[in-house]
Design a protein around this motif. Structure first.
Motif, PDB file in Angstrom:
ATOM      1  N   GLU A 113       0.817  -1.206   0.000  1.00 37.67           N
ATOM      2  CA  GLU A 113       0.000   0.000   0.000  1.00 37.67           C
ATOM      3  C   GLU A 113       0.855   1.264   0.000  1.00 37.67           C
ATOM      4  O   GLU A 113       0.582   2.213  -0.737  1.00 37.67           O
ATOM      5  CB  GLU A 113      -0.921   0.001   1.223  1.00 37.67           C
ATOM      6  CG  GLU A 113      -1.794   1.236   1.345  1.00 37.67           C
ATOM      7  CD  GLU A 113      -2.651   1.217   2.592  1.00 37.67           C
ATOM      8  OE1 GLU A 113      -3.835   0.913   2.484  1.00 37.67           O
ATOM      9  OE2 GLU A 113      -2.113   1.488   3.689  1.00 37.67           O
ATOM     10  N   ASN A 114       1.900   1.283   0.814  1.00 34.98           N
ATOM     11  CA  ASN A 114       2.736   2.472   0.962  1.00 34.98           C
ATOM     12  C   ASN A 114       3.982   2.442   0.097  1.00 34.98           C
ATOM     13  O   ASN A 114       4.833   3.332   0.195  1.00 34.98           O
ATOM     14  CB  ASN A 114       3.124   2.644   2.435  1.00 34.98           C
ATOM     15  CG  ASN A 114       1.913   2.876   3.312  1.00 34.98           C
ATOM     16  OD1 ASN A 114       1.058   3.683   3.003  1.00 34.98           O
ATOM     17  ND2 ASN A 114       1.816   2.130   4.405  1.00 34.98           N
ATOM     18  N   ARG A 115       4.117   1.414  -0.754  1.00 31.38           N
ATOM     19  CA  ARG A 115       5.254   1.322  -1.670  1.00 31.38           C
ATOM     20  C   ARG A 115       6.587   1.446  -0.933  1.00 31.38           C
ATOM     21  O   ARG A 115       7.471   2.196  -1.327  1.00 31.38           O
ATOM     22  CB  ARG A 115       5.169   2.415  -2.738  1.00 31.38           C
ATOM     23  CG  ARG A 115       3.897   2.380  -3.547  1.00 31.38           C
ATOM     24  CD  ARG A 115       3.886   1.200  -4.474  1.00 31.38           C
ATOM     25  NE  ARG A 115       2.671   1.156  -5.275  1.00 31.38           N
ATOM     26  CZ  ARG A 115       2.424   0.259  -6.199  1.00 31.38           C
ATOM     27  NH1 ARG A 115       3.304  -0.687  -6.447  1.00 31.38           N
ATOM     28  NH2 ARG A 115       1.305   0.270  -6.881  1.00 31.38           N
ATOM     29  N   SER A 116       6.721   0.739   0.164  1.00 32.80           N
ATOM     30  CA  SER A 116       7.949   0.824   0.935  1.00 32.80           C
ATOM     31  C   SER A 116       8.368  -0.564   1.393  1.00 32.80           C
ATOM     32  O   SER A 116       7.595  -1.520   1.332  1.00 32.80           O
ATOM     33  CB  SER A 116       7.766   1.736   2.157  1.00 32.80           C
ATOM     34  OG  SER A 116       6.803   1.183   3.037  1.00 32.80           O
ATOM     35  N   GLN A 117       9.600  -0.661   1.819  1.00 33.36           N
ATOM     36  CA  GLN A 117      10.115  -1.909   2.361  1.00 33.36           C
ATOM     37  C   GLN A 117       9.893  -1.931   3.866  1.00 33.36           C
ATOM     38  O   GLN A 117       9.880  -0.890   4.530  1.00 33.36           O
ATOM     39  CB  GLN A 117      11.618  -2.036   2.068  1.00 33.36           C
ATOM     40  CG  GLN A 117      11.953  -2.056   0.575  1.00 33.36           C
ATOM     41  CD  GLN A 117      11.468  -3.307  -0.120  1.00 33.36           C
ATOM     42  OE1 GLN A 117      11.729  -4.408   0.351  1.00 33.36           O
ATOM     43  NE2 GLN A 117      10.763  -3.145  -1.219  1.00 33.36           N
ATOM     44  N   VAL A 118       9.687  -3.118   4.398  1.00 37.19           N
ATOM     45  CA  VAL A 118       9.473  -3.297   5.833  1.00 37.19           C
ATOM     46  C   VAL A 118      10.532  -4.251   6.358  1.00 37.19           C
ATOM     47  O   VAL A 118      10.817  -5.274   5.724  1.00 37.19           O
ATOM     48  CB  VAL A 118       8.064  -3.870   6.123  1.00 37.19           C
ATOM     49  CG1 VAL A 118       7.866  -4.107   7.608  1.00 37.19           C
ATOM     50  CG2 VAL A 118       6.992  -2.936   5.590  1.00 37.19           C
ATOM     51  N   ARG A 119      11.108  -3.924   7.499  1.00 34.37           N
ATOM     52  CA  ARG A 119      12.121  -4.800   8.074  1.00 34.37           C
ATOM     53  C   ARG A 119      12.021  -4.759   9.595  1.00 34.37           C
ATOM     54  O   ARG A 119      11.986  -3.697  10.201  1.00 34.37           O
ATOM     55  CB  ARG A 119      13.527  -4.380   7.642  1.00 34.37           C
ATOM     56  CG  ARG A 119      14.610  -5.266   8.261  1.00 34.37           C
ATOM     57  CD  ARG A 119      15.999  -4.816   7.808  1.00 34.37           C
ATOM     58  NE  ARG A 119      17.015  -5.569   8.491  1.00 34.37           N
ATOM     59  CZ  ARG A 119      17.416  -6.787   8.147  1.00 34.37           C
ATOM     60  NH1 ARG A 119      16.862  -7.369   7.093  1.00 34.37           N
ATOM     61  NH2 ARG A 119      18.332  -7.423   8.820  1.00 34.37           N
ATOM     62  N   PHE A 120      11.952  -5.933  10.209  1.00 34.83           N
ATOM     63  CA  PHE A 120      11.988  -6.061  11.652  1.00 34.83           C
ATOM     64  C   PHE A 120      13.120  -7.001  12.031  1.00 34.83           C
ATOM     65  O   PHE A 120      13.288  -8.061  11.426  1.00 34.83           O
ATOM     66  CB  PHE A 120      10.670  -6.634  12.190  1.00 34.83           C
ATOM     67  CG  PHE A 120       9.465  -5.783  11.904  1.00 34.83           C
ATOM     68  CD1 PHE A 120       9.240  -4.609  12.602  1.00 34.83           C
ATOM     69  CD2 PHE A 120       8.557  -6.161  10.936  1.00 34.83           C
ATOM     70  CE1 PHE A 120       8.132  -3.826  12.324  1.00 34.83           C
ATOM     71  CE2 PHE A 120       7.450  -5.391  10.659  1.00 34.83           C
ATOM     72  CZ  PHE A 120       7.232  -4.212  11.361  1.00 34.83           C
ATOM     73  N   GLU A 121      13.886  -6.619  13.037  1.00 36.57           N
ATOM     74  CA  GLU A 121      14.911  -7.482  13.595  1.00 36.57           C
ATOM     75  C   GLU A 121      14.459  -7.884  14.998  1.00 36.57           C
ATOM     76  O   GLU A 121      14.197  -7.026  15.838  1.00 36.57           O
ATOM     77  CB  GLU A 121      16.258  -6.763  13.655  1.00 36.57           C
ATOM     78  CG  GLU A 121      16.812  -6.403  12.288  1.00 36.57           C
ATOM     79  CD  GLU A 121      18.147  -5.694  12.385  1.00 36.57           C
ATOM     80  OE1 GLU A 121      18.520  -5.299  13.515  1.00 36.57           O
ATOM     81  OE2 GLU A 121      18.815  -5.541  11.356  1.00 36.57           O
ATOM     82  N   VAL A 122      14.337  -9.165  15.230  1.00 40.19           N
ATOM     83  CA  VAL A 122      13.845  -9.664  16.508  1.00 40.19           C
ATOM     84  C   VAL A 122      15.022 -10.243  17.281  1.00 40.19           C
ATOM     85  O   VAL A 122      15.618 -11.239  16.854  1.00 40.19           O
ATOM     86  CB  VAL A 122      12.744 -10.727  16.297  1.00 40.19           C
ATOM     87  CG1 VAL A 122      12.279 -11.262  17.639  1.00 40.19           C
ATOM     88  CG2 VAL A 122      11.580 -10.118  15.531  1.00 40.19           C
ATOM     89  N   GLN A 123      15.349  -9.614  18.425  1.00 41.24           N
ATOM     90  CA  GLN A 123      16.481 -10.065  19.223  1.00 41.24           C
ATOM     91  C   GLN A 123      16.012 -10.973  20.352  1.00 41.24           C
ATOM     92  O   GLN A 123      14.853 -11.375  20.403  1.00 41.24           O
ATOM     93  CB  GLN A 123      17.253  -8.856  19.752  1.00 41.24           C
ATOM     94  CG  GLN A 123      17.838  -7.991  18.633  1.00 41.24           C
ATOM     95  CD  GLN A 123      18.631  -6.820  19.177  1.00 41.24           C
ATOM     96  OE1 GLN A 123      18.493  -6.463  20.335  1.00 41.24           O
ATOM     97  NE2 GLN A 123      19.457  -6.240  18.338  1.00 41.24           N
ATOM     98  N   ASP A 124      16.936 -11.257  21.265  1.00 36.20           N
ATOM     99  CA  ASP A 124      16.610 -12.226  22.323  1.00 36.20           C
ATOM    100  C   ASP A 124      15.549 -11.714  23.289  1.00 36.20           C
ATOM    101  O   ASP A 124      15.050 -12.475  24.103  1.00 36.20           O
ATOM    102  CB  ASP A 124      17.875 -12.608  23.096  1.00 36.20           C
ATOM    103  CG  ASP A 124      18.528 -11.398  23.747  1.00 36.20           C
ATOM    104  OD1 ASP A 124      19.439 -11.595  24.549  1.00 36.20           O
ATOM    105  OD2 ASP A 124      18.122 -10.259  23.448  1.00 36.20           O
ATOM    106  N   ARG A 125      15.173 -10.427  23.215  1.00 33.58           N
ATOM    107  CA  ARG A 125      14.117  -9.935  24.092  1.00 33.58           C
ATOM    108  C   ARG A 125      12.777 -10.614  23.805  1.00 33.58           C
ATOM    109  O   ARG A 125      11.876 -10.591  24.643  1.00 33.58           O
ATOM    110  CB  ARG A 125      13.971  -8.422  23.931  1.00 33.58           C
ATOM    111  CG  ARG A 125      13.534  -7.987  22.559  1.00 33.58           C
ATOM    112  CD  ARG A 125      13.522  -6.460  22.452  1.00 33.58           C
ATOM    113  NE  ARG A 125      13.110  -6.051  21.128  1.00 33.58           N
ATOM    114  CZ  ARG A 125      11.850  -6.014  20.728  1.00 33.58           C
ATOM    115  NH1 ARG A 125      10.895  -6.370  21.555  1.00 33.58           N
ATOM    116  NH2 ARG A 125      11.557  -5.620  19.504  1.00 33.58           N
ATOM    117  N   LEU A 126      12.624 -11.188  22.588  1.00 35.97           N
ATOM    118  CA  LEU A 126      11.408 -11.949  22.285  1.00 35.97           C
ATOM    119  C   LEU A 126      11.190 -13.021  23.338  1.00 35.97           C
ATOM    120  O   LEU A 126      10.072 -13.265  23.783  1.00 35.97           O
ATOM    121  CB  LEU A 126      11.517 -12.586  20.896  1.00 35.97           C
ATOM    122  CG  LEU A 126      10.414 -13.557  20.490  1.00 35.97           C
ATOM    123  CD1 LEU A 126       9.084 -12.831  20.399  1.00 35.97           C
ATOM    124  CD2 LEU A 126      10.730 -14.201  19.156  1.00 35.97           C
TER     125      LEU A 126
END
Length: 289
Positions: free
Chosen positions: A191-204
């Protein structure tokens, strides 16, 4: 729940295809105007005579030709871009979207020329179909060039820990052992024509009991995506017993893993390389440890 899904899906389709239908109608009505040449002459002739007082009749006719064909190319370039916008919400790669948009624009150009055969004072032309098709191709090429340039610029920007950022492949260098990531979720917000990135660390595992929520509501979601097709709390990313799982949270537009729609509140395991779809947000899961 069924009515909620149906109404949401209907609104999404209207948002995607409404501009396409509107612009097709504009082109159709313009083709139905048997006096379009006279109307354009009222504007072009005085302007040309003001700019070039000594212009000849042949030169004036050539200006008419260039302006009218240029207008044709512009209107079909816009149609192709609107088609690309609508088509790119569906699953597939960019080449498929671009080629499909060009083919549909060309088919509509042919139908428009056929329509003009039945309009008094107008006639259809295969040359005009080729000109319209070329305009659609130029519009799509220009769009591709802009998006490609943005992607190249995004590659130079460092990713943040959470949120929508213009990041792209390849992945950045792996962090040190002390700051090791459990996984990344990376993909596109259509929808927003953008890239999405999430980095999940050990806090998960340490801070959230092995569960993070992705959604549109920044107050309740740990991983926030500002996309209208994403629910406030869309799905959970779960890490337990060394295994990652995804659980749909009864979202409006559903969650899919590798194309299969999940039942609400029934976690399913995911593996490295799996694709997760939350509405119009497409994410690839990468396990790093």
């Amino acid at each position: 729940m069924i009515l909620k899904l149906d109404s949401a899906a209907c609104l999404v389709k209207i948002k995607r295809w409404g501009p396409v239908v509107f612009w097709m109608l504009v082109i159709f009505l313009a083709s139905a105007d048997s006096s379009s040449v006279a109307h354009s002459s009222r504007i072009i002739d005085p302007l040309c005579l003001w700019l070039w007082p000594n212009i000849t009749l042949d030169q004036l006719e050539w200006v008419h030709f260039v302006v009218r064909k240029g207008a044709h190319m512009t209107e079909y370039a816009l149609l192709a871009l609107l088609l690309l916008r609508a088509l790119s919400h569906d699953r597939g790669d960019a080449r498929k979207w671009i080629s499909s948009a060009w083919v549909l624009a060309t088919v509509y150009a042919a139908s428009d020329e056929l329509h003009q055969l039945f309009v008094p004072g107008r006639n259809g032309s295969i040359v005009d179909v080729m000109i319209d098709s070329a305009g659609a191709a130029l519009g799509l090429l220009a769009c591709y060039g802009v998006l490609h340039r943005r992607t190249q610029k995004a590659d130079l920007q460092p990713p943040t820990q959470e949120g929508s950022v213009p990041a792209s492949h390849p992945l950045p260098h792996r962090p040190s052992f002390a700051d090791q990531l459990l996984c990344t979720l990376q993909g596109e917000d259509i929808e927003n024509r953008s890239q999405v990135r999430f980095e999940v660390q050990d806090r998960l595992q340490r801070e959230h009991g092995g569960r993070l929520i992705l959604g549109r509501n920044s107050q309740t979601a740990h991983l926030c995506v500002k996309n209208t097709s994403v629910s406030g709390q869309h799905f959970s990313l779960i890490f337990r017993n060394g295994q990652f799982e995804v659980e749909d949270l009864d979202s409006s537009n559903g969650t899919r893993v590798n194309g299969r729609k999940l039942d609400p509140f029934r976690p399913v395991p995911i593996a490295d390389g799996d694709r997760i779809e939350a509405g119009e947000v497409l994410l690839h899961f990468r396990r790093l440890i």
